[in-house]
Design an enzyme around this catalytic site. Structure first.
Site, PDB file in Angstrom:
ATOM      1  N   HIS A   1       0.811  -1.224   0.000  1.00 34.00           N
ATOM      2  CA  HIS A   1       0.000   0.000   0.000  1.00 34.00           C
ATOM      3  C   HIS A   1       0.842   1.271   0.000  1.00 34.00           C
ATOM      4  O   HIS A   1       0.465   2.283  -0.573  1.00 34.00           O
ATOM      5  CB  HIS A   1      -0.966   0.003   1.199  1.00 34.00           C
ATOM      6  CG  HIS A   1      -0.326   0.370   2.496  1.00 34.00           C
ATOM      7  ND1 HIS A   1       0.425  -0.519   3.253  1.00 34.00           N
ATOM      8  CD2 HIS A   1      -0.299   1.543   3.186  1.00 34.00           C
ATOM      9  CE1 HIS A   1       0.867   0.080   4.345  1.00 34.00           C
ATOM     10  NE2 HIS A   1       0.451   1.334   4.332  1.00 34.00           N
ATOM     11  N   ASP A   2       2.018   1.244   0.634  1.00 37.04           N
ATOM     12  CA  ASP A   2       2.836   2.462   0.731  1.00 37.04           C
ATOM     13  C   ASP A   2       3.984   2.476  -0.268  1.00 37.04           C
ATOM     14  O   ASP A   2       4.951   3.211  -0.074  1.00 37.04           O
ATOM     15  CB  ASP A   2       3.401   2.601   2.156  1.00 37.04           C
ATOM     16  CG  ASP A   2       2.540   3.518   3.018  1.00 37.04           C
ATOM     17  OD1 ASP A   2       1.784   4.342   2.451  1.00 37.04           O
ATOM     18  OD2 ASP A   2       2.616   3.411   4.255  1.00 37.04           O
TER      19      ASP A   2
ATOM     20  N   LYS B   1       5.282   5.692  -1.285  1.00 35.72           N
ATOM     21  CA  LYS B   1       6.002   6.511  -0.306  1.00 35.72           C
ATOM     22  C   LYS B   1       7.492   6.563  -0.622  1.00 35.72           C
ATOM     23  O   LYS B   1       8.222   7.412  -0.102  1.00 35.72           O
ATOM     24  CB  LYS B   1       5.769   5.956   1.105  1.00 35.72           C
ATOM     25  CG  LYS B   1       5.859   7.031   2.172  1.00 35.72           C
ATOM     26  CD  LYS B   1       5.894   6.413   3.528  1.00 35.72           C
ATOM     27  CE  LYS B   1       4.517   6.360   4.139  1.00 35.72           C
ATOM     28  NZ  LYS B   1       4.563   5.803   5.499  1.00 35.72           N
TER      29      LYS B   1
ATOM     30  N   HIS C   1      -5.811   3.915   0.777  1.00 34.56           N
ATOM     31  CA  HIS C   1      -5.603   3.688   2.215  1.00 34.56           C
ATOM     32  C   HIS C   1      -5.604   4.969   3.054  1.00 34.56           C
ATOM     33  O   HIS C   1      -5.580   4.891   4.280  1.00 34.56           O
ATOM     34  CB  HIS C   1      -4.337   2.867   2.463  1.00 34.56           C
ATOM     35  CG  HIS C   1      -3.049   3.581   2.192  1.00 34.56           C
ATOM     36  ND1 HIS C   1      -2.473   3.624   0.948  1.00 34.56           N
ATOM     37  CD2 HIS C   1      -2.215   4.278   3.011  1.00 34.56           C
ATOM     38  CE1 HIS C   1      -1.339   4.295   1.011  1.00 34.56           C
ATOM     39  NE2 HIS C   1      -1.169   4.714   2.249  1.00 34.56           N
ATOM     40  N   HIS C   2      -5.639   6.136   2.427  1.00 39.47           N
ATOM     41  CA  HIS C   2      -5.770   7.377   3.212  1.00 39.47           C
ATOM     42  C   HIS C   2      -7.113   8.064   2.979  1.00 39.47           C
ATOM     43  O   HIS C   2      -7.308   9.207   3.375  1.00 39.47           O
ATOM     44  CB  HIS C   2      -4.643   8.355   2.860  1.00 39.47           C
ATOM     45  CG  HIS C   2      -3.321   7.948   3.448  1.00 39.47           C
ATOM     46  ND1 HIS C   2      -3.077   7.942   4.804  1.00 39.47           N
ATOM     47  CD2 HIS C   2      -2.185   7.502   2.857  1.00 39.47           C
ATOM     48  CE1 HIS C   2      -1.840   7.507   5.020  1.00 39.47           C
ATOM     49  NE2 HIS C   2      -1.286   7.231   3.870  1.00 39.47           N
TER      50      HIS C   2
ATOM     51  N   ASP D   1      -4.134   0.638   8.449  1.00 32.81           N
ATOM     52  CA  ASP D   1      -3.021   1.587   8.279  1.00 32.81           C
ATOM     53  C   ASP D   1      -2.952   2.553   9.451  1.00 32.81           C
ATOM     54  O   ASP D   1      -1.884   2.811  10.009  1.00 32.81           O
ATOM     55  CB  ASP D   1      -3.202   2.353   6.964  1.00 32.81           C
ATOM     56  CG  ASP D   1      -2.033   3.276   6.692  1.00 32.81           C
ATOM     57  OD1 ASP D   1      -0.889   2.789   6.655  1.00 32.81           O
ATOM     58  OD2 ASP D   1      -2.248   4.492   6.538  1.00 32.81           O
TER      59      ASP D   1
HETATM   60 FE   LIG Z   1       0.867   3.230   5.526  1.00 34.54          FE
HETATM   61 FE   LIG Z   2       0.401   5.819   3.343  1.00 37.27          FE
END
Ligand SMILES: [Fe+2]
Ligand SMILES: [Fe+2]
Length: 486
Positions: A331-332, A335, A384-385, A413
């Site tokens: 999911h990240d 990032k 997810h955010h 999360d």
């Molecule tokens: Fe995360």
């Molecule tokens: Fe995230």
């Protein structure tokens, strides 16, 4: 407690993964490595195509080409592991520094390397502090460079082994930054002591960077200038010959480059994905993601554990839980495009920095959607955010657009982010984590998912009296914890 109806779950994988090739997954995921290296997405894929053309031109046996192919695609697999260290050495944006170092001849002391240092060291600091940092960086440059390369190549090789690739693949990645004249790192190997894979990979990645930034003629000129210093002179001759034939840089533009790279995998070495391998790749990339910052250590696995716990509590079934675990592990991945100068900032983020952070689910989507059969997974992972009331990011989705797996991932999360230590606060007691989440649940989080997580936790830690404790705790900290949901 207000309940918000969730759209019908779409956790069943209707897309057929049985015909997926490993090359399709690794080439798409390599876009994440490009972001970490400060390169435009597609850098590794283009470098792979260039490297394979060199290998074919010099007559490398097909068996070896199969290994070189994955060495090239995974050459930057260790890139996230030294990001934090580089940020602390430079006291500045390490992604910009990593991006520009690829066009700098850092082995020669002179205007070029001085200009690089001035542009990338302590850029936001007052004058005297900048000078002090510059002097410190200059004094320790060689030792630091060796250390940074060592961290990176050890991790890169280990990621390749973890995915099940051969020692030849791992060794190629390990020696990526060695130079023909012995001036590279980490071991100062010289001439044919360098694995042939590493010689091809370093040349191919340099050609790609100069091609994209300054054009084909400039790329060929740099190869010539560094022949015998950075690069094997015989390989440079091969490159010049391929360029004259018009084949070295052909078809490297646009989205079709992904199809080209997949087609280049030697036919007899093509690996089809099975469930176990897919899990291994997801776990290896989760490791790459989490290595970016000491504060996200184990975050992807933590989110996966929480998502699985919710899924099991809701009786979603094995296939859907597998889907959730993979979405959580990846999911990240977006990032990796956020600088550690932001990820490790101990103070509140300014507007610009927060805008950068808010883009990371967008990049998660952009990377994962390129994997055939990952359409639904990329949507879920990139959500997810998001929040039920539409206050999340990056799309501002509301309850109607958030399916059950997306809601599970949102809760998982936040749970793991709050429970972990962050640059701006210590790890939170679990009771406080649930207290904060209970407060959010009424308008932003799915109460059913939160309840499932609370129940799963209570089962694991009987007698914690979690729900009562959570309600009794002061919720006033909520407004101060928004950044924790990053
Ligand atoms: Fe995360
Ligand atoms: Fe995230």
């Amino acid at each position: 407690m207000r309940t918000v109806k969730s759209p019908a779950p779409k956790t069943d994988r209707t897309e057929d993964e049985s015909v997926l090739r490993v090359s399709q997954i690794i080439s798409a995921l390599s876009y994440a490595l490009d972001l970490t290296e400060g390169q435009p997405m597609g850098h590794s894929v283009r470098a792979c195509i260039i490297g394979m053309r060199i290998a074919q031109h010099i007559g490398m046996p097909l068996q070896e080409q199969g290994d070189l192919y994955y060495s090239l695609l995974l050459k930057d697999a260790g890139c996230s592991s030294n990001a934090s260290r580089l940020f602390h050495i430079l006291s500045a944006d390490e992604i910009r520094a990593k991006g520009d170092v690829k066009t700098t001849d850092w082995t020669r002391v002179g205007w070029e390397s001085l200009q690089y240092a001035i542009t990338h060291v302590a850029t936001g600091a007052p004058f005297l502090e900048r000078v002090r940092t510059l002097l410190r960086v200059a004094a320790t440059q060689q030792r630091d460079s060796c250390e940074l390369v060592k961290i990176r190549c050890e991790r890169g090789a280990s990621v390749a082994r973890r995915m099940g690739f051969s020692e030849a693949v791992a060794a190629g990645i390990f020696s990526l930054d060695e130079h023909w004249n012995g001036g590279g790192y980490p071991d100062g190997l010289r001439g044919k002591e360098l694995p042939l894979f590493s010689r091809i990979m370093n040349l191919a990645q340099t050609l790609e960077v100069f091609l994209v930034n300054r054009g084909a003629e400039s790329a060929i000129a740099v190869a010539g200038q560094r022949s015998g210093r950075w690069f094997d002179p015989d390989l440079v001759k091969a490159v010049v010959s391929l360029h004259h034939a018009g084949t070295l840089f052909a078809d490297l533009e646009g989205e079709k480059v992904l199809q080209h790279v997949v087609a280049l995998e030697p036919e007899h070495r093509q690996i089809l994905v099975n469930e176990e391998m897919l899990d291994g790749i997801c776990m290896a990339f989760a490791e790459v993601i989490d290595a970016k910052s000491p504060f996200t250590f184990r975050h992807s696995n933590g989110v996966a554990d929480a998502a699985i716990a919710i899924g099991q509590q809701l009786d979603l079934g094995a296939q859907n839980i597998t889907f959730l675990r993979r979405a959580a592990l990846l999911h990240d991945i977006g990032k990796l495009c956020v600088s550690n100068a932001i990820l490790e900032k101990p103070d509140k983020l300014n507007n610009y920095e927060f805008e950068v952070v808010k883009k990371h689910p967008y990049y998660t989507f952009e990377i994962l959607k390129r994997i055939p059969g990952f359409g639904n997974l990329s949507e879920i992972a990139a959500s997810h955010h998001e929040k039920l009331d539409g206050s999340g990011y990056f799309r501002g989705y509301g309850a109607e657009q958030l399916s059950l797996p997306a809601r599970i991932l949102v809760v998982a999360d936040i749970y793991d982010a709050l429970a972990a230590k962050r640059p701006y606060r210590d790890a939170m007691p679990i009771e406080k984590v649930f207290s904060i989440m209970q407060d959010e649940a009424s308008k932003k989080l799915d109460p059913q998912c939160l309840e499932a997580l609370t129940t799963a936790h209570r089962k694991e830690s009987p007698g914690s009296g979690l729900t009562d404790l959570a309600r009794a705790l002061n919720n006033s900290v909520v407004s101060n914890q928004k950044e924790a949901f990053v």
